[in-house]
Design an enzyme around this catalytic site. Structure first.
Site, PDB file in Angstrom:
ATOM      1  N   LYS A  67      31.919  27.769  45.100  1.00  0.00           N
ATOM      2  CA  LYS A  67      32.949  27.533  46.111  1.00  0.00           C
ATOM      3  C   LYS A  67      32.857  28.465  47.316  1.00  0.00           C
ATOM      4  O   LYS A  67      33.198  28.070  48.430  1.00  0.00           O
ATOM      5  CB  LYS A  67      34.339  27.641  45.479  1.00  0.00           C
ATOM      6  CG  LYS A  67      34.652  26.539  44.487  1.00  0.00           C
ATOM      7  CD  LYS A  67      36.073  26.678  43.957  1.00  0.00           C
ATOM      8  CE  LYS A  67      36.382  25.592  42.945  1.00  0.00           C
ATOM      9  NZ  LYS A  67      37.794  25.662  42.490  1.00  0.00           N
ATOM     10  N   ASP A 103      42.416  23.021  46.290  1.00  0.00           N
ATOM     11  CA  ASP A 103      42.988  23.778  45.165  1.00  0.00           C
ATOM     12  C   ASP A 103      44.389  24.274  45.521  1.00  0.00           C
ATOM     13  O   ASP A 103      45.317  24.187  44.718  1.00  0.00           O
ATOM     14  CB  ASP A 103      42.095  24.970  44.812  1.00  0.00           C
ATOM     15  CG  ASP A 103      40.831  24.557  44.076  1.00  0.00           C
ATOM     16  OD1 ASP A 103      40.851  23.522  43.389  1.00  0.00           O
ATOM     17  OD2 ASP A 103      39.822  25.269  44.188  1.00  0.00           O
TER      18      ASP A 103
END
Length: 280
Positions: A67, A103
């Site tokens: 990420k 997220d």
């Protein structure tokens, strides 16, 4: 991009246990979107990003440990993802690769379905990617995060990044906060007997939020219910971050209830296999 079948993928390492392909393919089918979504274990990130353009892939979900690293290979990273320091969603716009992060929006949506964050103090356990997304979500919603982590250095690094407070984990039981978020892997299958918090401290929180979705109810959540806390499950966050990815890629409204049911049913069926996930 081609107007026929659209192609999406999950990049990470490992990815074998992820329920994202099952969930997102079910959503595409329900929505009538002609698309497929498959997982790719990534060993060489540069080659993987090249594949997005050359195959081409219309969009990619990004999970651990990529990420942060993938940001350097993208043409654009939006402000939210850059502020968090992580990308979990890549959109291919005619060869232009744009990174974003769902997220934090997934976690925020899961919490705001139960309570408002504005004006609340939130204890965040952890200092990794899930904690970064949590702290960002809290700040964006007008709350006040306090970071707790076993590693003091990591906690202080995160706190400096977001200009928020950090305290020693041992001080959690003396902290006045409205909400507790577990952004650590403690309690994830197969270590379901563990909890990141002494159960005696839970009654001081109004809400306890989990980012782990296997098991569906961790020891932390069971003890939080017993202490009279409201709870938000990790399943809620997982589904909503995936739903936001679908919305980003297609512009259509995803079937959140169906996605929740698919994941819940699969976890119930596979409990004996020992499949454990926290994020994508």
């Amino acid at each position: 991009m081609a107007t026929g079948m659209r192609h999406f993928a999950l990049f990470g390492n490992p990815v074998g246990h992820s329920l994202s392909p099952l969930m997102i393919n079910a959503a595409f089918g329900s929505m009538g979107v002609r698309a497929d979504y498959e997982s790719h274990r990534v060993e060489n990130l540069e080659l993987a990003v090249r594949m997005i353009r050359e195959r081409p892939l219309d969009g990619v979900s990004v999970t651990l440990p990529l990420k942060g690293a993938i940001m350097a290979f993208l043409d654009e990273v939006d402000d939210d993802a850059r502020a968090i320091g992580a990308v979990n969603t890549v959109t291919n716009e005619r060869g232009w690769l744009k990174g974003s992060n769902t997220d934090w929006t997934g976690l925020l949506a899961a919490m705001q379905e139960h309570f408002p964050l504005a004006g609340r103090t939130v204890a965040v356990l952890g200092a990794g990617g899930a904690a970064r997304a949590a702290v960002y979500a809290i700040l964006r919603a007008g709350g006040t995060p306090i970071v707790f982590n076993r590693s003091r250095d990591r906690a202080e690094s995160l706190a400096r990044w977001f200009s928020c407070e950090t305290r020693p984990l041992a001080g959690l039981g003396r902290t006045e906060a409205d909400v507790l978020i577990n952004a650590t892997p403690v309690g994830m299958h197969p270590d379901t007997g563990e909890s990141p918090v002494d159960g005696r401290h839970l009654a001081r929180f109004e809400w306890v939020v989990e980012t782990i979705y296997n098991p569906l109810e961790t020891r932390l959540l069971r003890e939080a219910r017993a202490a009279g806390c409201g709870v938000v499950t990790g399943l809620a966050m997982f589904v909503r971050q995936g739903a936001e990815q679908i919305r980003t890629w297609t512009g259509l409204e995803p079937p959140v209830e169906l996605m929740t049911r698919v994941v819940r049913t699969t976890l119930a069926q596979n409990r004996a296999r020992g499949e454990g996930q926290r994020e994508t």
